[in-house]
Design a protein around this motif. Sequence first.
Motif, PDB file in Angstrom:
ATOM      1  N   LEU A 179       0.856  -1.178   0.000  1.00 34.58           N
ATOM      2  CA  LEU A 179       0.000   0.000   0.000  1.00 34.58           C
ATOM      3  C   LEU A 179       0.898   1.235   0.000  1.00 34.58           C
ATOM      4  N   VAL A 180       0.744   2.109  -1.015  1.00 32.07           N
ATOM      5  CA  VAL A 180       1.597   3.305  -1.093  1.00 32.07           C
ATOM      6  C   VAL A 180       0.822   4.598  -0.846  1.00 32.07           C
ATOM      7  N   GLY A 181      -0.508   4.529  -0.977  1.00 25.32           N
ATOM      8  CA  GLY A 181      -1.271   5.750  -0.750  1.00 25.32           C
ATOM      9  C   GLY A 181      -2.751   5.459  -0.605  1.00 25.32           C
ATOM     10  N   ILE A 182      -3.460   6.362   0.077  1.00 24.90           N
ATOM     11  CA  ILE A 182      -4.910   6.261   0.192  1.00 24.90           C
ATOM     12  C   ILE A 182      -5.496   7.657   0.029  1.00 24.90           C
ATOM     13  N   VAL A 183      -6.654   7.713  -0.624  1.00 23.95           N
ATOM     14  CA  VAL A 183      -7.343   8.988  -0.807  1.00 23.95           C
ATOM     15  C   VAL A 183      -8.809   8.754  -0.486  1.00 23.95           C
ATOM     16  N   GLY A 184      -9.387   9.644   0.282  1.00 19.64           N
ATOM     17  CA  GLY A 184     -10.778   9.459   0.649  1.00 19.64           C
ATOM     18  C   GLY A 184     -11.595  10.725   0.537  1.00 19.64           C
ATOM     19  N   ILE A 185     -12.882  10.525   0.286  1.00 18.55           N
ATOM     20  CA  ILE A 185     -13.893  11.566   0.475  1.00 18.55           C
ATOM     21  C   ILE A 185     -14.850  10.961   1.494  1.00 18.55           C
TER      22      ILE A 185
END
Lengths: 62, 394
Positions: B371-377
């Motif tokens: 896992l290198v990144g996470i983006v959320g709304i």
Amino acid sequence: MKIVVDMNVCQDHGQCVFAAPEIFSLDDDGHLVYQSDVDEALREKAEDAADVCPLQAIVVED
Amino acid sequence: MTQRIVIVGASLGGLRAAEALRAQHFAGEIVVIGDEVHAPYNRPPLSKEVLADQVSHEAVAFRQRASVSDVIWHLGDAAQSLSGTTVTTQSGTRFDADGVVIATGIRPRTIPLAGAASRRMTLRTLDDAVALRKRLQPGAKVLVVGAGFIGCEVAATATTLGCQVSVVAVDEEPMIRPLAVSFGAALRQRHEARGVTFHLGAGIQAIDETPEGAAATLDDGTQLEASVIVEAIGSIPNVEWLEGQGFDLTDGVLCDNDMRVIGGEHVVAVGDVARFPNPLFDDAPRRIEHWNIPTDTARRAVTTLLGDLGLGEGSKESFTPMPAFWSDQFDLRLQAFGLPGLAGNEPSDVTIECGDLSGDVVVAYRNHGRLVGIVGIGFNKELQALRAEIGMAR
């Protein structure tokens, strides 16, 4: 030492939770909760949390 | 003799370096040199709520710790050159120092075309925001060039202010590099639903002055009229003043994992300008233009510098700061951790962890299973839980 967070400004980024988990946490809905009366020994951590708040919503009062 | 540390750059990284010097018991003199006349202020609101409201220094100035009340601020006079640990400014003022902290950041890249100069703006500084705000009048035609986070934030803010906004970008979708095509397309649709027009996969051939303002001509001949053109096509590190010192100035200034500038002695770098390896991901040095990085790198750089000067212990731990950023566009608030742009090209490298792309969502970015990144709304709790897994094998 008192912690004041402007909850109208806070957007629950959670950076303070990582900086000072003794003072700040996120509830089950992902919203910020915090202790307002904090032991003086945690001053440096509280200041760190104020620094890393993206909204600059945290004030550490004497 | 009193020791002196000179910090070059008076924005977030410079302020945090000064505070870190005091927090780590440096008792000597601290000088902070800045090209802008303003005391350090917070830049993210300049494309978001502050641009939508009245722009003022009071609204964005950083609170400063009492420990830095004796710092000498040398503002409105950019550094011109470095020699060893001596900094000379454009006005010819010379500062000899025991150690130097480089915090000169970045400036906006601009379109390499002449024409309609009075209609073209960039957004990096408070003064930029003040000037841009005046142009964002209801009904104004605004052309945003570049569909990264800054471009999309300006497009959203200008639309909210009643402007007619078009976005031109060479990319296939907005914010494509960090977010990938699927998420970028979903965000584009949300912008379009609120009135933003996109011209994607399009370059600009010419910019000309017109009676009403300016006109941009795209590759396919399309002409777009605008009263103001906002150039948001990326950044250039401010390293010219470091030439001649034997540093690697390819895309910022190359540092080791302790933020020590390679080729320098008692010189460290922090923030957007510093290119350093982060073992949380890999051993490739890279610049990280995310908000928390100036603070994290300033603390580490100061620990390193004081250690090298014999004034501290240094640190033997690997330095692995977690990048964190966010973006406000209309009522959407994206929050992100890690470096989603490092995701691999396999379909399985970008996955929806919860929700869906038309509403609240958490997207995970992987590279070879890590896992290198996470983006959320929305979904803040789920997002925060995933944050702890960044850098770990699945």
